[in-house]
Design a protein around this motif. Structure first.
Motif, PDB file in Angstrom:
ATOM      1  N   ASN A 247      12.287   4.133   1.564  1.00  0.00           N
ATOM      2  CA  ASN A 247      12.360   4.413   3.002  1.00  0.00           C
ATOM      3  C   ASN A 247      10.984   4.360   3.642  1.00  0.00           C
ATOM      4  O   ASN A 247      10.824   3.821   4.742  1.00  0.00           O
ATOM      5  CB  ASN A 247      12.972   5.800   3.241  1.00  0.00           C
ATOM      6  CG  ASN A 247      14.474   5.763   3.102  1.00  0.00           C
ATOM      7  OD1 ASN A 247      15.065   4.685   3.143  1.00  0.00           O
ATOM      8  ND2 ASN A 247      15.083   6.915   2.910  1.00  0.00           N
ATOM      9  N   ALA A 248       9.996   4.934   2.948  1.00  0.00           N
ATOM     10  CA  ALA A 248       8.644   4.954   3.512  1.00  0.00           C
ATOM     11  C   ALA A 248       8.115   3.537   3.664  1.00  0.00           C
ATOM     12  O   ALA A 248       7.472   3.205   4.665  1.00  0.00           O
ATOM     13  CB  ALA A 248       7.720   5.778   2.612  1.00  0.00           C
TER      14      ALA A 248
ATOM     15  N   ASN B   3       3.114  10.672   2.887  1.00  0.00           N
ATOM     16  CA  ASN B   3       4.201  11.537   3.320  1.00  0.00           C
ATOM     17  C   ASN B   3       5.547  11.158   2.727  1.00  0.00           C
ATOM     18  O   ASN B   3       6.553  11.752   3.079  1.00  0.00           O
ATOM     19  CB  ASN B   3       4.312  11.500   4.851  1.00  0.00           C
ATOM     20  CG  ASN B   3       3.506  12.617   5.454  1.00  0.00           C
ATOM     21  OD1 ASN B   3       2.705  13.237   4.763  1.00  0.00           O
ATOM     22  ND2 ASN B   3       3.711  12.886   6.719  1.00  0.00           N
ATOM     23  N   ALA B   4       5.582  10.148   1.850  1.00  0.00           N
ATOM     24  CA  ALA B   4       6.868   9.722   1.293  1.00  0.00           C
ATOM     25  C   ALA B   4       7.462  10.829   0.442  1.00  0.00           C
ATOM     26  O   ALA B   4       6.744  11.543  -0.262  1.00  0.00           O
ATOM     27  CB  ALA B   4       6.667   8.466   0.457  1.00  0.00           C
TER      28      ALA B   4
ATOM     29  N   MET C 256       2.395   6.636  -6.689  1.00  0.00           N
ATOM     30  CA  MET C 256       1.331   7.447  -7.287  1.00  0.00           C
ATOM     31  C   MET C 256       1.624   8.921  -7.096  1.00  0.00           C
ATOM     32  O   MET C 256       1.413   9.731  -7.991  1.00  0.00           O
ATOM     33  CB  MET C 256      -0.007   7.134  -6.624  1.00  0.00           C
ATOM     34  CG  MET C 256      -0.738   5.974  -7.201  1.00  0.00           C
ATOM     35  SD  MET C 256      -2.307   5.843  -6.363  1.00  0.00           S
ATOM     36  CE  MET C 256      -3.036   4.515  -7.257  1.00  0.00           C
ATOM     37  N   ARG C 257       2.133   9.249  -5.895  1.00  0.00           N
ATOM     38  CA  ARG C 257       2.438  10.655  -5.636  1.00  0.00           C
ATOM     39  C   ARG C 257       3.659  11.085  -6.417  1.00  0.00           C
ATOM     40  O   ARG C 257       3.683  12.181  -6.982  1.00  0.00           O
ATOM     41  CB  ARG C 257       2.644  10.883  -4.137  1.00  0.00           C
ATOM     42  CG  ARG C 257       1.345  11.170  -3.413  1.00  0.00           C
ATOM     43  CD  ARG C 257       1.592  11.358  -1.957  1.00  0.00           C
ATOM     44  NE  ARG C 257       2.521  12.445  -1.699  1.00  0.00           N
ATOM     45  CZ  ARG C 257       2.153  13.715  -1.593  1.00  0.00           C
ATOM     46  NH1 ARG C 257       0.881  14.039  -1.701  1.00  0.00           N
ATOM     47  NH2 ARG C 257       3.038  14.638  -1.350  1.00  0.00           N
ATOM     48  N   SER C 258       4.705  10.232  -6.458  1.00  0.00           N
ATOM     49  CA  SER C 258       5.935  10.675  -7.106  1.00  0.00           C
ATOM     50  C   SER C 258       5.749  10.762  -8.619  1.00  0.00           C
ATOM     51  O   SER C 258       6.442  11.527  -9.280  1.00  0.00           O
ATOM     52  CB  SER C 258       7.082   9.742  -6.739  1.00  0.00           C
ATOM     53  OG  SER C 258       6.878   8.496  -7.321  1.00  0.00           O
ATOM     54  N   THR C 259       4.817   9.984  -9.179  1.00  0.00           N
ATOM     55  CA  THR C 259       4.549  10.132 -10.612  1.00  0.00           C
ATOM     56  C   THR C 259       3.384  11.079 -10.850  1.00  0.00           C
ATOM     57  O   THR C 259       2.846  11.149 -11.969  1.00  0.00           O
ATOM     58  CB  THR C 259       4.234   8.766 -11.244  1.00  0.00           C
ATOM     59  OG1 THR C 259       3.222   8.144 -10.464  1.00  0.00           O
ATOM     60  CG2 THR C 259       5.451   7.877 -11.264  1.00  0.00           C
TER      61      THR C 259
ATOM     62  N   LEU D 282       0.835  -1.210   0.000  1.00  0.00           N
ATOM     63  CA  LEU D 282       0.000   0.000   0.000  1.00  0.00           C
ATOM     64  C   LEU D 282       0.864   1.253   0.000  1.00  0.00           C
ATOM     65  O   LEU D 282       0.648   2.176  -0.795  1.00  0.00           O
ATOM     66  CB  LEU D 282      -0.871   0.023   1.260  1.00  0.00           C
ATOM     67  CG  LEU D 282      -2.265  -0.564   1.179  1.00  0.00           C
ATOM     68  CD1 LEU D 282      -2.976  -0.345   2.491  1.00  0.00           C
ATOM     69  CD2 LEU D 282      -3.006   0.119   0.058  1.00  0.00           C
ATOM     70  N   THR D 283       1.851   1.280   0.917  1.00  0.00           N
ATOM     71  CA  THR D 283       2.723   2.456   0.990  1.00  0.00           C
ATOM     72  C   THR D 283       3.447   2.687  -0.327  1.00  0.00           C
ATOM     73  O   THR D 283       3.495   3.809  -0.838  1.00  0.00           O
ATOM     74  CB  THR D 283       3.760   2.271   2.106  1.00  0.00           C
ATOM     75  OG1 THR D 283       3.078   1.983   3.298  1.00  0.00           O
ATOM     76  CG2 THR D 283       4.586   3.521   2.285  1.00  0.00           C
TER      77      THR D 283
END
Lengths: 261, 154
Positions: A235-236, A225-226, A125-128, A118-119
């Protein structure tokens, strides 16, 4: 003096960061909770997440449940046989599975199998910038991405733990009755006279629901928050597994001291 | 087959499996089918010493479980332990002069209450009190009595 000042500054900074993270986390949980009703209307999304987190975790849960039950009863038999009480191996296996090992080991495995995924998914999804794209299209990522996953984890973990417990008891039966020759009547009757439906079975289910909430909150929050880089996502993911595992063990102690005291 | 249909079938199988696990845990592993639904009546008895008797311990007649201990409290007048027990309504023909004693299952087992039926025509009802009781054997007291006898015989 400047060294002392720097020490104070570092300490204050660290504390403020922790408080801010705590506040962000609470706000995040609150907004997910607010988005849950609308997640119920998108039943297809919820089903997809139950499939991804639950059905795909089944193999590991089935194997682990069987082997944990088998090992427990093997070890229990070796000790109990010295007191001529080997019939009690059934109730020992069932009680330790239902009260502690089912929810805890199930939760740990689930955190490693589904929480980390999930993380990583949400972090990527956020980084792309898929989440920003959704926001641009006026699709609320809370309702579309986070709430279905949150709800799915909480629904799935108790179900997985029930299956884990049942298979563990079955594994104990296989080892002690079929292999070691404990009387099967005594095995079951001792078990059902010792194990209480409410005290043991239902409390285990309540525990697993609590662990589900814990895993869901940690996994989603770490994903959101990653730092949007490959290192940040990795890391996340690590943090999710570590924090969720430690959280499960700590929360288990608290819940046990409330429930069985 | 459509992908969504496949997912739905798998989730359905998963939920069914966990419900079966729950039923298995309820009926085979735990005492769910026990005393919840059967009608019961409650009686009580005064004991001098209940030893290690716990709530939810079984009440047995000739070794067969016919009820459970529901509550243990101190009687404010006699300062004895009052033990409340629920008996299954199927056993409503127990004579009123039955006696109860606190026994231990096996050498190291849990304590339970054993009921010995009397011969009276009247039967135990909701709220009746069993008068004849025998307390738990407390090992320290037994050893004490033995030591007293032992030193007297010297």
């Amino acid at each position: 003096m400047s060294g002392f000042q720097r020490f104070l500054q570092n300490m204050g900074q660290g504390f403020l960061e922790k408080v801010a993270a705590f506040g962000r986390g609470s706000l995040f949980i609150w907004s997910i909770l607010a988005a849950i009703p609308s997640a119920l209307f998108r039943f297809d999304l919820l089903l997809k997440q139950i499939y991804v987190t639950g059905v795909l975790s089944l193999p590991i849960i089935l194997m682990a449940g069987l082997f944990v039950g088998m090992v427990l009863s093997l070890q229990g038999y070796n000790i109990l046989v010295e007191f001529n009480a080997e019939e009690a191996v059934g109730s020992m296996t069932a009680l330790s599975l239902l009260r502690e090992l089912g929810p805890v080991v199930g939760g740990l495995l689930f955190a490693g199998r589904a929480g980390s995924a999930l993380t990583a998914e949400i972090g990527l999804m956020r980084s792309t910038e898929q989440i920003s794209a959704l926001e641009m299209m006026a699709v609320d990522p809370l309702k579309f991405i986070y709430a279905p996953r949150f709800l799915a984890v909480i629904i799935v973990l108790p179900l997985l733990v029930l299956i884990f417990n049942a298979l563990g008891v079955f594994g104990g039966y296989l080892v002690s009755v079929s292999w070691l020759g404990v009387d099967s009547g005594a095995f079951w009757s001792q078990m059902s006279s010792q194990v209480d439906w409410q005290e043991d079975v239902l409390n285990g289910v309540i525990k697993s629901v609590a662990f589900g909430v814990l895993i869901a909150v940690i996994a989603l929050f770490q994903g959101v928050n990653a730092i949007p880089s490959s290192e940040g996502v990795s890391n996340a993911t690590t943090r999710t597994v570590v924090h969720a595992s430690l959280g499960i063990l700590g929360l288990d102690f608290i819940l046990t001291s409330i429930m069985f005291n | 087959m459509k992908k969504q249909t496949k997912i739905e079938i798998w989730v359905g199988a998963f939920v069914l499996m966990s419900l079966m696990a729950l039923a298995y845990l309820a009926f085979q592993v735990s005492n769910f089918s026990g005393w919840k639904d059967r009608p019961t009546y409650e009686v009580s008895a005064l004991f001098d010493n209940i030893g290690g008797l716990k709530e939810r311990a079984p009440l047995k007649l000739s070794g067969v479980v016919i009820g459970r201990i529901t509550a243990i409290e101190i009687d404010p007048i006699s300062f004895k332990a009052r033990v409340h027990m629920k008996i299954d309504q199927a056993f409503n023909q127990l004579p009123v002069d039955s006696s109860v004693s606190i026994l231990t299952s096996g050498l190291l087992g849990d304590q339970y209450v054993g009921l010995e039926p009397g011969g009276d025509e009247e039967v135990l009802q909701q709220g009746s009190e069993i008068e004849m009781t025998q307390s738990a054997m407390v090992l320290e007291e037994l050893i004490g009595q033995f030591l007293v006898k032992f030193s007297e015989s010297d």
